[in-house]
Design an enzyme around this catalytic site. Sequence first.
Site, short mmCIF file in Angstrom:
data_model
loop_
_atom_site.label_atom_id
_atom_site.label_comp_id
_atom_site.label_asym_id
_atom_site.label_seq_id
_atom_site.Cartn_x
_atom_site.Cartn_y
_atom_site.Cartn_z
CD GLU A 103 -2.09 4.00 -5.85
OE1 GLU A 103 -3.23 3.05 -5.97
OE2 GLU A 103 -1.24 2.95 -4.62
CG HIS A 113 -2.50 -0.17 -7.45
ND1 HIS A 113 -3.43 0.13 -6.12
CD2 HIS A 113 -2.81 -1.55 -7.25
CE1 HIS A 113 -3.86 -0.26 -5.51
NE2 HIS A 113 -3.43 -1.80 -5.91
NE ARG A 147 -4.75 -0.66 -0.44
CZ ARG A 147 -4.63 -1.77 -1.45
NH1 ARG A 147 -3.34 -1.86 -1.96
NH2 ARG A 147 -5.97 -1.97 -1.41
N1 NAD Z 1 -0.64 -3.82 -4.98
C1 NAD Z 1 -1.57 -4.86 -5.35
O1 NAD Z 1 -2.17 -4.94 -6.32
C2 NAD Z 1 -2.06 -5.27 -4.39
C3 NAD Z 1 -3.08 -6.57 -4.72
C4 NAD Z 1 -2.79 -7.83 -3.62
C5 NAD Z 1 -3.02 -7.25 -1.62
N2 NAD Z 1 -2.22 -6.02 -2.36
C6 NAD Z 1 -1.84 -5.45 -0.71
O2 NAD Z 1 -0.68 -6.48 0.03
C7 NAD Z 1 -0.68 -6.28 1.22
C8 NAD Z 1 -0.80 -8.32 1.79
O3 NAD Z 1 -1.80 -8.50 1.45
P1 NAD Z 1 -2.07 -9.96 2.24
O4 NAD Z 1 -2.76 -10.47 0.76
O5 NAD Z 1 -0.46 -10.73 1.76
O6 NAD Z 1 -2.38 -9.43 3.47
P2 NAD Z 1 -2.38 -10.85 5.13
O7 NAD Z 1 -3.56 -10.11 5.94
O8 NAD Z 1 -2.85 -11.92 3.94
O9 NAD Z 1 -1.49 -10.60 4.97
C9 NAD Z 1 -0.65 -9.25 5.57
C10 NAD Z 1 0.53 -9.55 7.46
O10 NAD Z 1 0.33 -8.55 7.98
C11 NAD Z 1 1.11 -8.85 8.80
N3 NAD Z 1 1.54 -7.00 9.62
C12 NAD Z 1 0.36 -6.32 9.72
N4 NAD Z 1 0.61 -4.95 10.45
C13 NAD Z 1 2.02 -5.71 10.32
C14 NAD Z 1 3.12 -4.65 10.88
N5 NAD Z 1 2.50 -3.83 11.70
N6 NAD Z 1 4.04 -4.91 10.92
C15 NAD Z 1 4.58 -6.66 10.14
N7 NAD Z 1 3.23 -7.26 9.92
C16 NAD Z 1 2.52 -6.73 9.83
C17 NAD Z 1 0.13 -9.81 9.25
O11 NAD Z 1 0.59 -10.04 10.37
C18 NAD Z 1 -0.31 -10.49 8.28
O12 NAD Z 1 0.50 -11.92 8.39
C19 NAD Z 1 -2.22 -5.40 1.75
O13 NAD Z 1 -1.67 -4.00 2.13
C20 NAD Z 1 -2.85 -5.20 -0.01
O14 NAD Z 1 -3.95 -4.62 0.50
C21 NAD Z 1 -2.00 -4.93 -2.48
O1 3PG Z 2 -6.10 -4.49 -2.82
C1 3PG Z 2 -6.10 -4.86 -3.53
O2 3PG Z 2 -7.00 -5.98 -4.11
C2 3PG Z 2 -4.81 -4.48 -4.47
O3 3PG Z 2 -3.70 -3.56 -4.56
C3 3PG Z 2 -5.98 -4.53 -6.50
O4 3PG Z 2 -6.40 -3.76 -6.48
P1 3PG Z 2 -6.52 -3.25 -7.75
O5 3PG Z 2 -8.76 -4.34 -8.07
O6 3PG Z 2 -7.68 -1.88 -8.42
O7 3PG Z 2 -6.03 -3.60 -9.39
#
Ligand code: NAD
Ligand code: 3PG
Length: 526
Positions: A259, A278, A230
């Site tokens: 964004e 993103h 994020r």
């Molecule tokens: N770029 C993209 O398009 C995209 C796509 C999917 C997910 N994401 C983002 O990726 C991130 C992770 O997603 P996920 O599905 O693995 O989530 P998840 O909930 O499975 O894992 C998150 C992990 O972070 C840990 N955590 C929480 N707070 C913390 C802290 N302060 N320090 C260290 N660890 C901490 C939790 O214990 C957990 O294990 C989220 O922010 C999600 O929104 C981004």
């Molecule tokens: O949290 C998510 O699932 C990702 O950030 C993906 O975002 P998007 O659906 O806009 O690609």
Amino acid sequence: MSKVLVSDPIDQAGIDILSQVATVDVKTNLKPAELIEIIGEYDALMIRSGTQVTKEIIEAGTQLKIIGRAGVGVDNVDVPAATRQGIVVVNSPEGNTIAAAEHALAMMLSLSRYIPDANASVKRNEWDRKTFVGAEVYKKTLGIVGLGKIGSHVAAVARAMGMRLLAFDPFISTERAEQIGCQLVDLDLLLQQADYITLHIPKTPETTHLINAERLAKMKPNARIINCARGGIIDEDALAVALKEGKIAGAALDVYESEPLGESQLRAIGKEIILTPHLGASTSEAQVNVAIDVAEQIRDVLLGLPARSAVNIPGLNPDVLEELKPYMQLAETLGRLVGQLAGGRVELLNVRLQGELATNKSQPLVVAALKGLLYQALRERVNYVNATIEAKERGIRVIETRDASVKDYAGSLHLEATGTLGTHSVTGALLGDGEIYLTNIDGFPISVPPSQYMVFTLHRDMPGIIGKLGSLLGSFNVNIASMQVGRKIVRGDAVMALSIDDPLPDGILTEIIKVPGIRDAYTVTL
Ligand SMILES: NC(=O)c1ccc[n+]([C@@H]2O[C@H](COP(=O)([O-])OP(=O)(O)OC[C@H]3O[C@@H](n4cnc5c(N)ncnc54)[C@H](O)[C@@H]3O)[C@@H](O)[C@H]2O)c1
Ligand SMILES: O=C(O)[C@H](O)COP(=O)(O)O
């Protein structure tokens, strides 16, 4: 027919599912004012990260039952405002895990070998083999911040590439980290030792600017950092300074403090930085997964069923829901029944899980019971999302108890409501075929399936009373579908449960109570 607004690009597979139960309008790139103007027509809103669902939009969505986020992060939705309004917010927690993990890994390799800039130079007709001498990841140390779904997959692949893995995640155990091949360490040690750092944590007040100037200064000069989680977890200004001053070797960002990325000094940095718009979840596979996952949940909610990944219904995770699904309807029916028997204002609800049910999680059943209880007062306004808040605001205290020793049925649920007009209790169970049965009313054993319209009496068990009640109802053209008496002792007190075909016409209840031997009578709609 229900109406669904899709306000971000969603895979057709999701639209097809929604179209089975609703009229679907796809309107992307709406300005906030345009969305506020039209949202009142819709029962559901389906989004990705592009739509900011603010309090104002939620308040204008007077018909909204559900907001579906085709992805993981719901930080673009004002979830507390949705909860207050009884709107379910769902996401797809796993649909894009692999896509996001692979994007982070692609960023790591691209950073190491300067692939984006090398590619751009060849496209400019250059042949520069000196500028783009990179580094191998083999035997290097990868520090994973957040060892959840995405972080764990990154770990599995990085391990296969021969990397040493460190992880910082205060919420997972050392054993779990070791299973994934990671050494759990504190953040400082990770920053000091890692050659690559990848962030996979949610954005929260604690993680905002987690990677700031001070922490960037702890990293090795050859270290590279990747943020596909994020925007705002890294302080972008501090990062730009660290890269310009050569404090670290590189950074790859997929997400930004704001964004789309506006004016930013990050753009001016050369091959040491990679910026993608993103794209973490932007694979065709992930888009199909999240669209189907969320569209199915929207469809279910529009059909009156619970959603499997609601972020604002505590305790209702998919596993619990699957196990308790059959009992949710039972709890709601019993809630409606006991609420109507109690009449007046209920002050205390005791929810008792009995028999095999006693080992289950009680919270979803409590929520369903409260939803039923409050239906009398709130009708369609109460749902799984706001039932707990509404009950609290009405001063209804809830006690949860368990009694595994009750063996009449495999598992049964007992509700007792105490209010301004007294105390009533009901018990129900699911029979072998999953059908709901009422098994006890106010302490009297019965065995009847609930029906839409019912009459209950409390009377003396004596000859002639059933006939008199039947004749009375007949004289008012009320057709009895079924009738059962429950008693504890012969010629003592008893209850009668009647299922009738239509609502009881006004005024008849008082006539029923006048029948000699009948002490009380209630009519309910379930
Ligand atoms: N770029 C993209 O398009 C995209 C796509 C999917 C997910 N994401 C983002 O990726 C991130 C992770 O997603 P996920 O599905 O693995 O989530 P998840 O909930 O499975 O894992 C998150 C992990 O972070 C840990 N955590 C929480 N707070 C913390 C802290 N302060 N320090 C260290 N660890 C901490 C939790 O214990 C957990 O294990 C989220 O922010 C999600 O929104 C981004
Ligand atoms: O949290 C998510 O699932 C990702 O950030 C993906 O975002 P998007 O659906 O806009 O690609």
